[in-house]
Design a protein around this motif. Sequence first.
Motif, PDB file in Angstrom:
ATOM      1  N   ILE A  89      23.512 -62.268 -20.237  1.00  0.00           N
ATOM      2  CA  ILE A  89      23.997 -61.874 -21.554  1.00  0.00           C
ATOM      3  C   ILE A  89      24.353 -60.401 -21.497  1.00  0.00           C
ATOM      4  O   ILE A  89      23.574 -59.593 -20.991  1.00  0.00           O
ATOM      5  CB  ILE A  89      22.929 -62.097 -22.643  1.00  0.00           C
ATOM      6  CG1 ILE A  89      22.522 -63.563 -22.724  1.00  0.00           C
ATOM      7  CG2 ILE A  89      23.439 -61.612 -24.003  1.00  0.00           C
ATOM      8  CD1 ILE A  89      21.322 -63.802 -23.620  1.00  0.00           C
ATOM      9  N   GLU A  90      25.510 -60.048 -22.015  1.00  0.00           N
ATOM     10  CA  GLU A  90      25.905 -58.648 -22.099  1.00  0.00           C
ATOM     11  C   GLU A  90      26.169 -58.284 -23.550  1.00  0.00           C
ATOM     12  O   GLU A  90      26.849 -59.021 -24.272  1.00  0.00           O
ATOM     13  CB  GLU A  90      27.153 -58.369 -21.262  1.00  0.00           C
ATOM     14  CG  GLU A  90      26.907 -58.482 -19.763  1.00  0.00           C
ATOM     15  CD  GLU A  90      28.103 -58.070 -18.942  1.00  0.00           C
ATOM     16  OE1 GLU A  90      29.183 -57.839 -19.537  1.00  0.00           O
ATOM     17  OE2 GLU A  90      27.965 -57.967 -17.710  1.00  0.00           O
ATOM     18  N   ILE A  91      25.609 -57.145 -23.956  1.00  0.00           N
ATOM     19  CA  ILE A  91      25.792 -56.649 -25.319  1.00  0.00           C
ATOM     20  C   ILE A  91      26.446 -55.284 -25.245  1.00  0.00           C
ATOM     21  O   ILE A  91      25.951 -54.396 -24.538  1.00  0.00           O
ATOM     22  CB  ILE A  91      24.462 -56.543 -26.090  1.00  0.00           C
ATOM     23  CG1 ILE A  91      23.744 -57.895 -26.103  1.00  0.00           C
ATOM     24  CG2 ILE A  91      24.687 -56.053 -27.506  1.00  0.00           C
ATOM     25  CD1 ILE A  91      22.500 -57.916 -25.282  1.00  0.00           C
ATOM     26  N   ASP A  92      27.561 -55.103 -25.923  1.00  0.00           N
ATOM     27  CA  ASP A  92      28.251 -53.818 -25.992  1.00  0.00           C
ATOM     28  C   ASP A  92      28.105 -53.254 -27.393  1.00  0.00           C
ATOM     29  O   ASP A  92      28.134 -53.992 -28.386  1.00  0.00           O
ATOM     30  CB  ASP A  92      29.742 -53.986 -25.681  1.00  0.00           C
ATOM     31  CG  ASP A  92      29.984 -54.511 -24.280  1.00  0.00           C
ATOM     32  OD1 ASP A  92      29.604 -53.820 -23.320  1.00  0.00           O
ATOM     33  OD2 ASP A  92      30.534 -55.625 -24.152  1.00  0.00           O
ATOM     34  N   GLY A  93      27.945 -51.941 -27.467  1.00  0.00           N
ATOM     35  CA  GLY A  93      27.827 -51.318 -28.766  1.00  0.00           C
ATOM     36  C   GLY A  93      28.206 -49.856 -28.733  1.00  0.00           C
ATOM     37  O   GLY A  93      28.533 -49.297 -27.683  1.00  0.00           O
ATOM     38  N   ALA A  94      28.123 -49.229 -29.900  1.00  0.00           N
ATOM     39  CA  ALA A  94      28.390 -47.807 -30.036  1.00  0.00           C
ATOM     40  C   ALA A  94      27.430 -47.250 -31.074  1.00  0.00           C
ATOM     41  O   ALA A  94      27.200 -47.876 -32.111  1.00  0.00           O
ATOM     42  CB  ALA A  94      29.835 -47.551 -30.455  1.00  0.00           C
ATOM     43  N   GLY A  95      26.842 -46.094 -30.772  1.00  0.00           N
ATOM     44  CA  GLY A  95      25.870 -45.530 -31.686  1.00  0.00           C
ATOM     45  C   GLY A  95      24.699 -46.480 -31.878  1.00  0.00           C
ATOM     46  O   GLY A  95      24.117 -46.971 -30.912  1.00  0.00           O
ATOM     47  N   ASN A  96      24.389 -46.785 -33.125  1.00  0.00           N
ATOM     48  CA  ASN A  96      23.283 -47.707 -33.402  1.00  0.00           C
ATOM     49  C   ASN A  96      23.768 -49.066 -33.889  1.00  0.00           C
ATOM     50  O   ASN A  96      23.080 -49.762 -34.633  1.00  0.00           O
ATOM     51  CB  ASN A  96      22.326 -47.097 -34.429  1.00  0.00           C
ATOM     52  CG  ASN A  96      22.963 -46.914 -35.795  1.00  0.00           C
ATOM     53  OD1 ASN A  96      24.178 -47.023 -35.941  1.00  0.00           O
ATOM     54  ND2 ASN A  96      22.155 -46.623 -36.792  1.00  0.00           N
ATOM     55  N   GLU A  97      24.987 -49.473 -33.426  1.00  0.00           N
ATOM     56  CA  GLU A  97      25.541 -50.754 -33.847  1.00  0.00           C
ATOM     57  C   GLU A  97      25.995 -51.572 -32.637  1.00  0.00           C
ATOM     58  O   GLU A  97      26.797 -51.093 -31.829  1.00  0.00           O
ATOM     59  CB  GLU A  97      26.746 -50.555 -34.765  1.00  0.00           C
ATOM     60  CG  GLU A  97      26.419 -49.891 -36.104  1.00  0.00           C
ATOM     61  CD  GLU A  97      25.639 -50.804 -37.022  1.00  0.00           C
ATOM     62  OE1 GLU A  97      25.635 -52.026 -36.778  1.00  0.00           O
ATOM     63  OE2 GLU A  97      25.035 -50.301 -37.985  1.00  0.00           O
ATOM     64  N   PRO A  98      25.510 -52.819 -32.508  1.00  0.00           N
ATOM     65  CA  PRO A  98      26.074 -53.726 -31.506  1.00  0.00           C
ATOM     66  C   PRO A  98      27.424 -54.245 -31.980  1.00  0.00           C
ATOM     67  O   PRO A  98      27.594 -54.570 -33.153  1.00  0.00           O
ATOM     68  CB  PRO A  98      25.037 -54.850 -31.423  1.00  0.00           C
ATOM     69  CG  PRO A  98      24.405 -54.866 -32.773  1.00  0.00           C
ATOM     70  CD  PRO A  98      24.413 -53.444 -33.261  1.00  0.00           C
ATOM     71  N   HIS A  99      28.392 -54.304 -31.083  1.00  0.00           N
ATOM     72  CA  HIS A  99      29.739 -54.756 -31.442  1.00  0.00           C
ATOM     73  C   HIS A  99      30.084 -56.129 -30.880  1.00  0.00           C
ATOM     74  O   HIS A  99      30.927 -56.823 -31.440  1.00  0.00           O
ATOM     75  CB  HIS A  99      30.788 -53.756 -30.938  1.00  0.00           C
ATOM     76  CG  HIS A  99      30.789 -52.467 -31.686  1.00  0.00           C
ATOM     77  ND1 HIS A  99      31.454 -51.336 -31.230  1.00  0.00           N
ATOM     78  CD2 HIS A  99      30.203 -52.109 -32.856  1.00  0.00           C
ATOM     79  CE1 HIS A  99      31.271 -50.355 -32.098  1.00  0.00           C
ATOM     80  NE2 HIS A  99      30.518 -50.793 -33.083  1.00  0.00           N
ATOM     81  N   CYS A 100      29.460 -56.490 -29.777  1.00  0.00           N
ATOM     82  CA  CYS A 100      29.908 -57.674 -29.057  1.00  0.00           C
ATOM     83  C   CYS A 100      28.782 -58.237 -28.220  1.00  0.00           C
ATOM     84  O   CYS A 100      27.965 -57.502 -27.681  1.00  0.00           O
ATOM     85  CB  CYS A 100      31.088 -57.289 -28.162  1.00  0.00           C
ATOM     86  SG  CYS A 100      31.742 -58.646 -27.186  1.00  0.00           S
ATOM     87  N   MET A 101      28.733 -59.561 -28.098  1.00  0.00           N
ATOM     88  CA  MET A 101      27.775 -60.234 -27.237  1.00  0.00           C
ATOM     89  C   MET A 101      28.501 -61.289 -26.430  1.00  0.00           C
ATOM     90  O   MET A 101      29.256 -62.078 -26.979  1.00  0.00           O
ATOM     91  CB  MET A 101      26.674 -60.892 -28.065  1.00  0.00           C
ATOM     92  CG  MET A 101      25.684 -61.692 -27.242  1.00  0.00           C
ATOM     93  SD  MET A 101      24.369 -62.377 -28.283  1.00  0.00           S
ATOM     94  CE  MET A 101      23.523 -63.410 -27.112  1.00  0.00           C
ATOM     95  N   ARG A 102      28.286 -61.252 -25.115  1.00  0.00           N
ATOM     96  CA  ARG A 102      28.904 -62.223 -24.213  1.00  0.00           C
ATOM     97  C   ARG A 102      27.806 -62.997 -23.501  1.00  0.00           C
ATOM     98  O   ARG A 102      26.983 -62.395 -22.813  1.00  0.00           O
ATOM     99  CB  ARG A 102      29.803 -61.520 -23.201  1.00  0.00           C
ATOM    100  CG  ARG A 102      31.092 -60.992 -23.796  1.00  0.00           C
ATOM    101  CD  ARG A 102      31.766 -60.004 -22.888  1.00  0.00           C
ATOM    102  NE  ARG A 102      31.069 -58.719 -22.937  1.00  0.00           N
ATOM    103  CZ  ARG A 102      31.142 -57.795 -21.993  1.00  0.00           C
ATOM    104  NH1 ARG A 102      31.838 -58.017 -20.907  1.00  0.00           N
ATOM    105  NH2 ARG A 102      30.503 -56.651 -22.133  1.00  0.00           N
ATOM    106  N   MET A 103      27.777 -64.299 -23.675  1.00  0.00           N
ATOM    107  CA  MET A 103      26.793 -65.149 -23.020  1.00  0.00           C
ATOM    108  C   MET A 103      27.481 -65.975 -21.936  1.00  0.00           C
ATOM    109  O   MET A 103      28.305 -66.839 -22.227  1.00  0.00           O
ATOM    110  CB  MET A 103      26.094 -66.078 -24.022  1.00  0.00           C
ATOM    111  CG  MET A 103      25.039 -66.963 -23.365  1.00  0.00           C
ATOM    112  SD  MET A 103      24.193 -68.071 -24.540  1.00  0.00           S
ATOM    113  CE  MET A 103      23.104 -66.906 -25.356  1.00  0.00           C
TER     114      MET A 103
END
Length: 215
Positions: free
Chosen positions: A166-180
């Motif tokens: 699982i990969e989670i991308d974000g910026a600051g204190n917000e997750p933007h995307c999750m790839r499973m």
Amino acid sequence: MISGSKTWLLLCGLTLSLCANASAPEEAATARALVASLGRPAPARTPFAEARFMKMLDQPLVVSGELSWLGGDRLERRVEHPNREVSTIADGEVSQEREGREPRRFSLKRAPQLQILLDSFVAMLGGDATRLEQAFTIQYSGDDARRWTLALTPRDPKLVRTVSRIEIDGAGNEPHCMRMQEADGDLAVDLLGPLAAKMPATPTRDALAALCRGG
């Protein structure tokens, strides 16, 4: 989620622990600060749009709606488009309600993907890093304080045979995307929060990867 345990992803997983090859102490400190910044009081809700790429289909399946952490081990995934569907995890059970069909219930033990979702989502929004440390190893990377990526690998060999990464991308204190990434080659990509509105009409794996890392 389209239907069934294999389609519910959502939203996100974090831990204070780094995997064995994460070296620098400052990297661990950055991960701890990131985890602390992502906690939210329940109920916590976010829009989502999901594209699911399956070997048996020529085009990805795309759905959108709202993901919710209701506190404790209670999660809800409400699909609004293209068809209405509500899936809930609570008290070790999964329930699904779809338009035109009888409600369905089954044990969470039958759905390893949903157990992974539960652990990761509760850890992120509830701040329970210990729980994620027990379930996953994690790799942290980030260009600066604004953009980051977390990669989770299930510790349980049985779960790795279902969900490999699982990969989670974000910026600051917000997750933007999750790839499973599932072990059979299927891939589900969830765009979260404001990024959900940017789901392409005909998404591709490469286009979504670029959107996740740049969104």
